[in-house]
Motif scaffolding. Sequence first.
Motif, PDB file in Angstrom:
ATOM      1  N   THR A 166      -7.667 -28.185  -7.842  1.00  0.00           N
ATOM      2  CA  THR A 166      -6.679 -29.250  -7.132  1.00  0.00           C
ATOM      3  C   THR A 166      -7.468 -30.295  -6.681  1.00  0.00           C
ATOM      4  O   THR A 166      -6.797 -31.660  -6.546  1.00  0.00           O
ATOM      5  CB  THR A 166      -5.934 -28.902  -6.024  1.00  0.00           C
ATOM      6  N   LEU A 167      -8.550 -30.397  -6.186  1.00  0.00           N
ATOM      7  CA  LEU A 167      -9.496 -31.559  -5.845  1.00  0.00           C
ATOM      8  C   LEU A 167      -9.632 -32.472  -7.036  1.00  0.00           C
ATOM      9  O   LEU A 167      -9.778 -33.778  -7.024  1.00  0.00           O
ATOM     10  CB  LEU A 167     -10.716 -30.985  -5.124  1.00  0.00           C
ATOM     11  N   ASP A 168     -10.248 -31.902  -8.102  1.00  0.00           N
ATOM     12  CA  ASP A 168     -10.471 -32.675  -9.415  1.00  0.00           C
ATOM     13  C   ASP A 168     -10.944 -31.618 -10.397  1.00  0.00           C
ATOM     14  O   ASP A 168     -11.764 -30.888 -10.652  1.00  0.00           O
ATOM     15  CB  ASP A 168     -11.859 -33.411  -9.250  1.00  0.00           C
ATOM     16  N   PRO A 169      -9.838 -31.528 -11.369  1.00  0.00           N
ATOM     17  CA  PRO A 169      -9.808 -30.681 -12.708  1.00  0.00           C
ATOM     18  C   PRO A 169     -10.978 -31.118 -13.522  1.00  0.00           C
ATOM     19  O   PRO A 169     -11.267 -30.282 -14.543  1.00  0.00           O
ATOM     20  CB  PRO A 169      -8.518 -30.548 -12.932  1.00  0.00           C
ATOM     21  N   TYR A 170     -11.583 -32.330 -13.612  1.00  0.00           N
ATOM     22  CA  TYR A 170     -12.472 -32.545 -14.422  1.00  0.00           C
ATOM     23  C   TYR A 170     -14.020 -32.100 -13.721  1.00  0.00           C
ATOM     24  O   TYR A 170     -14.971 -32.376 -14.668  1.00  0.00           O
ATOM     25  CB  TYR A 170     -12.321 -34.283 -14.667  1.00  0.00           C
ATOM     26  N   ALA A 182     -17.305 -31.804   2.086  1.00  0.00           N
ATOM     27  CA  ALA A 182     -17.562 -33.185   1.788  1.00  0.00           C
ATOM     28  C   ALA A 182     -19.014 -33.612   2.075  1.00  0.00           C
ATOM     29  O   ALA A 182     -19.106 -34.443   3.044  1.00  0.00           O
ATOM     30  CB  ALA A 182     -16.592 -34.039   2.363  1.00  0.00           C
ATOM     31  N   ASP A 183     -20.082 -32.806   1.510  1.00  0.00           N
ATOM     32  CA  ASP A 183     -21.312 -33.218   2.281  1.00  0.00           C
ATOM     33  C   ASP A 183     -22.206 -34.237   1.156  1.00  0.00           C
ATOM     34  O   ASP A 183     -23.316 -34.403   1.532  1.00  0.00           O
ATOM     35  CB  ASP A 183     -22.020 -31.762   2.618  1.00  0.00           C
ATOM     36  N   GLY A 184     -21.594 -34.498   0.136  1.00  0.00           N
ATOM     37  CA  GLY A 184     -22.135 -35.535  -0.607  1.00  0.00           C
ATOM     38  C   GLY A 184     -23.410 -34.899  -1.518  1.00  0.00           C
ATOM     39  O   GLY A 184     -24.260 -35.796  -1.816  1.00  0.00           O
ATOM     40  N   GLY A 185     -23.406 -33.601  -1.834  1.00  0.00           N
ATOM     41  CA  GLY A 185     -24.587 -33.113  -2.444  1.00  0.00           C
ATOM     42  C   GLY A 185     -24.393 -33.281  -3.861  1.00  0.00           C
ATOM     43  O   GLY A 185     -23.338 -33.552  -4.291  1.00  0.00           O
ATOM     44  N   GLY A 186     -25.524 -33.320  -4.684  1.00  0.00           N
ATOM     45  CA  GLY A 186     -25.671 -33.077  -6.034  1.00  0.00           C
ATOM     46  C   GLY A 186     -25.820 -34.282  -6.911  1.00  0.00           C
ATOM     47  O   GLY A 186     -26.269 -35.462  -5.991  1.00  0.00           O
ATOM     48  N   HIS A 187     -24.860 -34.743  -7.624  1.00  0.00           N
ATOM     49  CA  HIS A 187     -25.183 -36.036  -8.717  1.00  0.00           C
ATOM     50  C   HIS A 187     -24.395 -37.100  -8.223  1.00  0.00           C
ATOM     51  O   HIS A 187     -23.453 -37.447  -9.075  1.00  0.00           O
ATOM     52  CB  HIS A 187     -25.157 -35.429 -10.021  1.00  0.00           C
ATOM     53  N   ARG A 224     -22.169 -41.943 -13.180  1.00  0.00           N
ATOM     54  CA  ARG A 224     -21.203 -43.022 -13.499  1.00  0.00           C
ATOM     55  C   ARG A 224     -19.887 -42.230 -13.968  1.00  0.00           C
ATOM     56  O   ARG A 224     -19.485 -42.403 -15.077  1.00  0.00           O
ATOM     57  CB  ARG A 224     -21.516 -44.129 -14.312  1.00  0.00           C
ATOM     58  N   THR A 225     -19.172 -41.951 -12.852  1.00  0.00           N
ATOM     59  CA  THR A 225     -17.953 -41.330 -13.000  1.00  0.00           C
ATOM     60  C   THR A 225     -16.906 -41.275 -11.778  1.00  0.00           C
ATOM     61  O   THR A 225     -17.755 -41.789 -10.762  1.00  0.00           O
ATOM     62  CB  THR A 225     -17.947 -39.779 -13.430  1.00  0.00           C
ATOM     63  N   GLU A 280     -21.095 -31.859  -9.441  1.00  0.00           N
ATOM     64  CA  GLU A 280     -21.385 -32.333 -10.533  1.00  0.00           C
ATOM     65  C   GLU A 280     -19.860 -32.619 -11.399  1.00  0.00           C
ATOM     66  O   GLU A 280     -19.294 -31.652 -11.118  1.00  0.00           O
ATOM     67  CB  GLU A 280     -22.217 -31.590 -11.556  1.00  0.00           C
ATOM     68  N   ARG A 281     -19.824 -33.500 -12.357  1.00  0.00           N
ATOM     69  CA  ARG A 281     -18.320 -33.926 -12.794  1.00  0.00           C
ATOM     70  C   ARG A 281     -18.718 -33.833 -14.534  1.00  0.00           C
ATOM     71  O   ARG A 281     -18.023 -34.801 -14.880  1.00  0.00           O
ATOM     72  CB  ARG A 281     -17.899 -35.077 -12.303  1.00  0.00           C
ATOM     73  N   LYS A 282     -19.212 -32.912 -14.914  1.00  0.00           N
ATOM     74  CA  LYS A 282     -19.418 -32.916 -16.486  1.00  0.00           C
ATOM     75  C   LYS A 282     -18.056 -31.930 -16.702  1.00  0.00           C
ATOM     76  O   LYS A 282     -18.224 -30.573 -16.596  1.00  0.00           O
ATOM     77  CB  LYS A 282     -20.520 -31.826 -16.687  1.00  0.00           C
TER      78      LYS A 282
END
Length: 424
Positions: free
Chosen positions: A92-96, A104-109, A113-114, A122-124
């Motif tokens: 529900t936060l982001d299906p992509y 909401a700790d800002g970890g990762g990538h 550009r997404t 990650e949003r792959k």
Amino acid sequence: MSADLAPLHELVAAVLGVPAADLVTRFVTETMNRAARRLRDGTVFLVTGDIPAMWLRDSSAQVLPLLRLGEYCPGAGDFAAGVLRRQLTCITLDPYANAFNAGADGGGHQHDRTVMSPYIWERKYEVDSLCYPLHLAERFWRHTGRTDVFDHLYWYAVGRVIEVWETEQDHQHRSPYRFQRRFARASGTLAHAGLGAPVAVTGLTWSGFRPSDDACVYGYNVAGNMFASAVLGCLPEIAKAAPPPPSVDSTLIERAGRLRDGIEKGLREHAIVSDVTTGSRWAYEVDGLGGVLEMDDANVPSLLSLPRLGYCGIDDPLYQATRAFVLSPRNPTYYSGTAAAGVGSPHTPKHHVWPIALAVAALTDPNEAVKHEAIATLLDTRGGTDRIHESFHMDRPQTWTRQWFSWAEAMFCELALDCCGFSV
């Protein structure tokens, strides 16, 4: 090992030996403790191992064997429900997105550009990342008989999944998704300003990335579409057992049926390859424009794993022809060495075999002796460690990738449970 798992250890040891029993019980303990973080909302955040993020795919695979244990794993049902509710919340936060942070700790990538957020690691976008939680929910129901997970959150998440899959049937014109990673190899980013290579409208649903997190060469991942078809096919039965609440779109099940029909039509028209050696078989990726990729990847969903996903039977002729290709040198990701022979992945170095694929090959073979042989191979190729790794060199198991990859150990556990007579 906790006292609660002593009966499980005794059972597995009697069938497969103490080393296998040690690995199975350690996997259960680590999954429910070391890899898990209980959040304040009652959900469970489950990391994939040596990366501190929760993949929708990996976390499902980690939990699925626990559901098979029944009385041998007290608390597995509630634990699985906690993981599932975390997954549904993530959708529900982001299906992509494919991987998430605990908050909401800002970890990762965060520099990709997404459309990133601090909740996302990650949003792959991968079709299979949305399949797995729905598959886990269905398996949870079958094993526990509980329908409490089919609540408003579940059906809302299902609606988001169907909406994305419908949109991605016409990726070129309808999709809002773009992805680019700076300084990445071609396998880590999407071409054409983040849109990906062109695809035709076929009924299939597009995926930017494979289950390996590598970019698709052609936009329609065949095994991913088959997995989507399988989970969509379970929704009418689930809806009868736990009807969607009035707040959910009343046409949801009808839409799911139309979507599945479109996917199946696309598969039959675009994803079958003629082969004089094996007979007609499945391609790995297609684009509907004539582009066809003939291979298989070690990560699940794979063409090798189709019966395990509930898409077809082991004796299905198309599957058997595909299997013959996948487990042969004609498959460019198949490697045969002195330590093992099996499917690898472009995600790891050449000549590296994946334990996940070794387990899947055995799990989809009706010969019990093959399963026991695979257990022995997996134990013998740990490269001097006590871990089942992501991959290892076909001649030198001491050369491996990923120190702690829980998905691989989950697949060892699945295979061990098959050998010990636990129901799927």
